[in-house]
Design a protein around this motif. Structure first.
Motif, short mmCIF file in Angstrom:
data_model
loop_
_atom_site.label_atom_id
_atom_site.label_comp_id
_atom_site.label_asym_id
_atom_site.label_seq_id
_atom_site.Cartn_x
_atom_site.Cartn_y
_atom_site.Cartn_z
N PHE A 57 0.83 -1.20 0.00
CA PHE A 57 0.00 0.00 0.00
C PHE A 57 0.87 1.25 0.00
CE2 PHE A 57 -2.67 3.10 2.53
CZ PHE A 57 -3.53 3.41 1.48
N GLU A 58 1.88 1.28 0.84
CA GLU A 58 2.79 2.43 0.87
C GLU A 58 3.46 2.63 -0.48
OE1 GLU A 58 4.18 2.48 5.57
OE2 GLU A 58 5.32 1.27 4.12
N SER A 59 3.87 1.54 -1.10
CA SER A 59 4.54 1.62 -2.40
C SER A 59 3.60 2.15 -3.48
CB SER A 59 5.07 0.24 -2.79
OG SER A 59 5.66 0.26 -4.07
N VAL A 70 6.33 6.92 1.53
CA VAL A 70 5.13 7.19 2.30
C VAL A 70 5.11 6.25 3.49
CG1 VAL A 70 2.60 7.01 2.31
CG2 VAL A 70 3.76 8.05 0.35
N ALA A 71 4.68 6.74 4.64
CA ALA A 71 4.48 5.90 5.81
C ALA A 71 2.99 5.82 6.11
CB ALA A 71 5.23 6.46 7.01
N ALA A 72 2.45 4.63 6.08
CA ALA A 72 1.04 4.43 6.43
C ALA A 72 0.88 4.51 7.94
CB ALA A 72 0.55 3.09 5.91
N CYS A 73 -0.28 5.01 8.39
CA CYS A 73 -0.51 5.13 9.83
C CYS A 73 -2.00 4.97 10.12
CB CYS A 73 0.04 6.44 10.36
SG CYS A 73 -0.57 7.92 9.54
N GLN A 74 -2.40 5.21 11.36
CA GLN A 74 -3.75 4.89 11.80
C GLN A 74 -4.82 5.88 11.36
OE1 GLN A 74 -5.64 2.68 13.22
NE2 GLN A 74 -4.11 1.10 13.50
N SER A 75 -4.45 7.11 11.07
CA SER A 75 -5.45 8.13 10.72
C SER A 75 -4.77 9.35 10.14
CB SER A 75 -6.26 8.54 11.97
OG SER A 75 -5.41 9.18 12.92
N GLY A 76 -5.57 10.23 9.53
CA GLY A 76 -5.04 11.50 9.08
C GLY A 76 -4.55 12.34 10.24
N GLN A 270 -6.22 -3.36 7.22
CA GLN A 270 -6.56 -2.04 6.65
C GLN A 270 -5.82 -1.82 5.34
OE1 GLN A 270 -5.34 0.18 10.19
NE2 GLN A 270 -7.42 1.01 10.35
N ALA A 271 -4.55 -2.16 5.32
CA ALA A 271 -3.75 -1.96 4.11
C ALA A 271 -4.24 -2.82 2.96
CB ALA A 271 -2.28 -2.25 4.41
N ALA A 272 -4.75 -4.00 3.26
CA ALA A 272 -5.32 -4.85 2.20
C ALA A 272 -6.49 -4.14 1.53
CB ALA A 272 -5.77 -6.19 2.79
N LEU A 273 -7.34 -3.50 2.33
CA LEU A 273 -8.41 -2.67 1.76
C LEU A 273 -7.81 -1.56 0.91
CD1 LEU A 273 -10.98 -2.10 4.67
CD2 LEU A 273 -11.42 -3.25 2.51
N GLY A 274 -6.75 -0.93 1.43
CA GLY A 274 -6.13 0.19 0.73
C GLY A 274 -5.56 -0.19 -0.62
N VAL A 275 -4.94 -1.36 -0.71
CA VAL A 275 -4.38 -1.83 -2.00
C VAL A 275 -5.49 -1.96 -3.03
CG1 VAL A 275 -3.25 -3.76 -3.16
CG2 VAL A 275 -2.36 -2.93 -0.97
#
Length: 410
Positions: A57-59, A70-76, A270-275
């Protein structure tokens, strides 16, 4: 007579019964590989804050934004907090912030024990760059390479790209460069918005300032349920923020920590959803434009309201559509308008309550707030989901026009 269920409204008109589904303001569109990828993460038991989907997802996000990392995290909110932490905002510092935005853009300033100074908006609803310039020139002093408001160092500013509209980044960056102020772009509503003209042509919201924050809340253009991401000009800053987001762990075996960290990491589920959502992002942006164009056509001759446009020289993701209610014709409260639309099974909302007027911030400094007060009273957000049909949009526009015309005649 009206009977409202969770998804339908039954309206009686003489002997005719009309059924109309509930039209929410903004909901996720899960029409791609979301289920497949989430089940894969579950089957592999990588469901927490580690796993291949986080890296992927970050990639994908970094590649889309054409930024280094990019660093993924829990919220904006977490993304903004990490940015403030990394750029050294601390107790006694000043951070310039907008008043017309969601409060999450400002609260992290207080997490760092710093003080917000509130700025007005321009007609795009984003930070007014001219008032920002006036504030720096007239209310502050520049000494020894630091801009001071009173005795306090103006360390950073948070600029929000409201509803997917892009702020005047050329002017804002010029001011920030002149006074050595760190710029944190709150692009939580603007993933995919970019400049088509000027110095930053081709650059995406969140990649122009020193830091950029994104949100993947359920109402955003893509979602991970809850989640966010942060980027920065300096790849080492992204690396540091990722480190802070995982409790600042220096030794994973013996639990050695050299800094105060946070439990801000995104989960693999969460990242799986994001991808899966990233695979659909270009199509979502295209659909937002199509829906916006239809709304624009349907409201083009409406005297009771107008659909706000997006800034020239930009290509907006058009995350939210906003109507400006004609306050010379409509004297009803925004609450009354929203309730009448709810009775037609249409969810709408007012723009946020201005932050400098909220109880926690009433003692904070606010510089010449004028336009934000006006817009806070007359902006109505209307349904903007990517799964809206043409019939949904026509119904929404017809009902809004009908209700506003009725109010104008009262």
């Amino acid at each position: 007579m009206q009977i409202i269920s969770d998804i339908k409204l039954i309206m009686w008109s003489g002997d005719e019964v009309k059924m109309k589904k509930y039209i929410p303001l903004s909901v996720p569109n899960m029409s791609g590989n979301e289920k497949k990828y989430v089940l894969d993460a579950i089957e592999k038991t990588w469901v927490s804050t580690g796993g291949a989907y986080i890296t992927e997802f970050e990639s994908k996000l970094a590649a889309f934004l054409e930024t280094g990392s990019v660093a993924a995290c829990q919220s904006g909110t977490a993304a903004l907090h990490l940015a403030l932490q990394d750029c050294g905002v601390q107790r006694g510092d000043v951070v310039i912030v907008p008043t017309l935005t969601f409060i999450a853009a400002v609260n992290p300033v207080v997490y760092q024990a710093a003080e917000p100074v509130f700025m007005d908006c321009d007609d795009s609803l984003c930070m007014d760059s001219e008032k920002l310039r006036e504030f720096c020139e007239k209310e502050c002093e520049y000494q020894d390479g630091k801009l001071r408001y009173g005795r306090k160092h103006v360390k950073a500013l948070v600029v929000v790209h409201v509803f997917g509209n892009m702020a005047d980044m050329e002017a804002i960056m010029d001011i920030a460069d002149k006074y050595h102020i760190k710029v944190i772009e709150d692009a939580t509503e603007a993933l995919g918005s970019y400049y088509t003209q000027g110095r930053y042509r081709g650059m995406y919201a969140g990649t122009i300032g020193d830091y950029g924050a994104y949100s993947f809340n359920g109402n955003k253009i893509i979602t991970t349920g809850g989640g966010g991401a942060v980027t920065a000009k300096d790849p080492e800053a992204v690396k540091h923020m990722r480190y802070l987001s995982t409790q600042a762990k220096d030794d994973p075996h013996y639990y050695i920590h050299h800094e105060i960290g946070y439990n801000y990491r995104m989960t693999n589920v969460q990242a799986a959803l994001g991808v899966a959502q990233m695979e659909q992002l270009p199509g979502f942006i295209e659909k937002k434009q199509v829906n916006y164009d239809l709304y624009q056509k349907l409201f083009s001759d409406c005297g009771e309201c107008r659909l706000l446009s997006f800034k020239e020289g930009t290509n907006s993701n058009k995350w939210f559509y906003s109507l400006q209610i004609n306050d010379k014709k409509i004297h009803a409260s925004m609450k009354e308008i929203i309730e009448k639309l709810e009775n037609s099974n249409i969810q709408t909302r007012a723009v946020w309550g201005l932050i400098h007027q909220q109880r926690p911030y009433q003692e904070a400094s606010a510089y010449r707030i004028v336009r934000a007060i006006y817009y806070s009273k007359c902006i109505l957000n209307i349904p903007a989901s990517t799964n809206l049909t043409k019939e949904d949009i026509v119904y929404v526009a017809d009902e809004i026009r009908r209700i506003l015309k009725g109010l104008a005649n009262e």
